[in-house]
Design an enzyme around this catalytic site. Sequence first.
Site, short mmCIF file in Angstrom:
data_model
loop_
_atom_site.label_atom_id
_atom_site.label_comp_id
_atom_site.label_asym_id
_atom_site.label_seq_id
_atom_site.Cartn_x
_atom_site.Cartn_y
_atom_site.Cartn_z
N ASP A 39 3.20 2.88 4.39
CA ASP A 39 2.81 4.18 4.93
C ASP A 39 4.02 5.11 4.94
OD1 ASP A 39 0.28 3.17 5.23
OD2 ASP A 39 0.52 2.65 7.34
N LYS A 61 -1.36 -1.78 0.12
CA LYS A 61 -2.27 -0.82 0.75
C LYS A 61 -1.59 0.53 0.85
CE LYS A 61 -3.62 -0.78 5.19
NZ LYS A 61 -3.51 0.67 5.46
N THR A 62 -2.30 1.55 0.39
CA THR A 62 -1.76 2.92 0.40
C THR A 62 -2.60 3.82 1.30
OG1 THR A 62 -3.13 3.36 -1.56
CG2 THR A 62 -0.81 2.85 -1.94
N HIS A 63 -1.95 4.91 1.76
CA HIS A 63 -2.66 6.08 2.30
C HIS A 63 -2.19 7.21 1.38
CE1 HIS A 63 -4.59 4.58 5.90
NE2 HIS A 63 -3.49 4.01 6.30
N LYS A 94 -10.69 5.04 4.19
CA LYS A 94 -11.64 5.05 5.32
C LYS A 94 -12.72 6.12 5.15
CE LYS A 94 -8.67 2.81 8.75
NZ LYS A 94 -7.29 2.86 8.23
N PHE A 95 -13.44 6.01 4.04
CA PHE A 95 -14.58 6.91 3.79
C PHE A 95 -15.56 6.78 4.95
CE2 PHE A 95 -13.04 5.82 -0.51
CZ PHE A 95 -12.87 7.10 -1.02
N ASP A 97 -18.32 9.53 5.50
CA ASP A 97 -19.25 10.67 5.51
C ASP A 97 -20.58 10.28 4.86
OD1 ASP A 97 -20.13 13.41 5.68
OD2 ASP A 97 -18.03 14.01 5.59
N GLY A 99 -23.37 9.91 1.90
CA GLY A 99 -23.19 9.39 0.54
C GLY A 99 -22.73 10.43 -0.47
N THR A 101 -21.09 13.15 -0.10
CA THR A 101 -19.71 13.59 0.11
C THR A 101 -18.72 12.51 -0.30
OG1 THR A 101 -20.43 15.04 1.89
CG2 THR A 101 -18.09 14.47 1.85
O1 S5P Z 1 -7.98 -1.38 12.54
C1 S5P Z 1 -7.13 -1.04 11.74
C2 S5P Z 1 -7.43 -0.83 10.38
C3 S5P Z 1 -6.42 -0.49 9.51
S1 S5P Z 1 -6.83 -0.40 7.85
N1 S5P Z 1 -5.84 -0.89 12.12
C4 S5P Z 1 -4.83 -0.53 11.26
O2 S5P Z 1 -3.68 -0.44 11.69
N2 S5P Z 1 -5.12 -0.28 9.94
C5 S5P Z 1 -4.08 0.14 8.98
O3 S5P Z 1 -3.13 -0.91 8.86
C6 S5P Z 1 -3.30 1.38 9.38
O4 S5P Z 1 -3.87 2.55 8.83
C7 S5P Z 1 -1.92 1.12 8.81
O5 S5P Z 1 -1.85 1.55 7.46
C8 S5P Z 1 -1.79 -0.39 8.81
C9 S5P Z 1 -1.02 -0.98 9.99
O6 S5P Z 1 0.30 -0.52 9.97
P1 S5P Z 1 1.41 -1.07 10.99
O7 S5P Z 1 2.63 -0.28 10.61
O8 S5P Z 1 0.95 -0.78 12.38
O9 S5P Z 1 1.55 -2.54 10.71
#
Ligand code: S5P
Length: 260
Positions: A39, A61-63, A94-95, A97, A99, A101
């Site tokens: 992140d 995993k990306t944002h 985390k879609f 909305d 369908g 959209t």
């Molecule tokens: O319930 C959740 C679901 C997700 S996908 N809790 C979360 O923390 N996440 C994601 O996991 C969150 O968006 C972040 O990218 C990662 C946790 O990051 P950390 O730095 O707290 O380990």
Amino acid sequence: QSRINMPLMERAKAATNPLAQRLLTLMDRKKSNLCVAVDTQSSVELISMAEKLGPYICLLKTHIDIIDDFSKETIQKLKELSEKHDFLLFEDRKFADIGNTVKMQYKGGVHNICDWAHLVTAHPVAGPGVLQGLCKAGLRDDRGCVIIAEMSSSGNLNTPAYIEDSIKIGNSFGGFVIGYVCQSSIDVDAGVILFTPGVSLDASSDSLGQQYVTPETAVNEKGADVVIVGRGITGSENPVERAEQYRKRCYDALCKRFES
Ligand code: S5P
């Protein structure tokens, strides 16, 4: 034998979803059930972490929408590193909305997520339409979705009934949904994968509602197959050393669980 104590390759055989099969096989081959959450707002940092941590992870995993200097090159490099180091790309969009959209959010915009992300996340709060929409944009063998059934954050609204209904919705899209993000060992088929975030060796919480447990608690008590770790790795002084430490603790816990 249930999901909990079945070895990864047996579960891969039991899986009906091709991407679930691929991920379970990859986890077994790489001896890693670690997903790193990178992140960061910098694409240079994202690519550098992907290069360094690639050998230790099954998923990155990306944002992608937090990147300040996003370009097509960012995606090109991620794709190359995914092949070089044998991990899958997981965009945590985390879609949530209707369908119509989410279909556009998945395949449109500057990020064009369905072009490169093997996996995406979706909240089922809007009902099955969210999955119908995503399927319209991206139903192919190397694309899948992970449903957010239960969040790690304090005060979340995920009641037991919500979690149960999330699984019903997910199960009815077995060709696309490969598993669930959750905090409890929910009852799913052996070929379905559970993902658990909120894991850290350093902290029990952050200042914004996140709650942490250890890798062993995640795997043994919460039934995690894949453990998602962000700042515990990316925020440490030596992310590579830390990633290997998490990989080993998460994978050892999983192997012990098979033997139980
Ligand atoms: O319930 C959740 C679901 C997700 S996908 N809790 C979360 O923390 N996440 C994601 O996991 C969150 O968006 C972040 O990218 C990662 C946790 O990051 P950390 O730095 O707290 O380990």
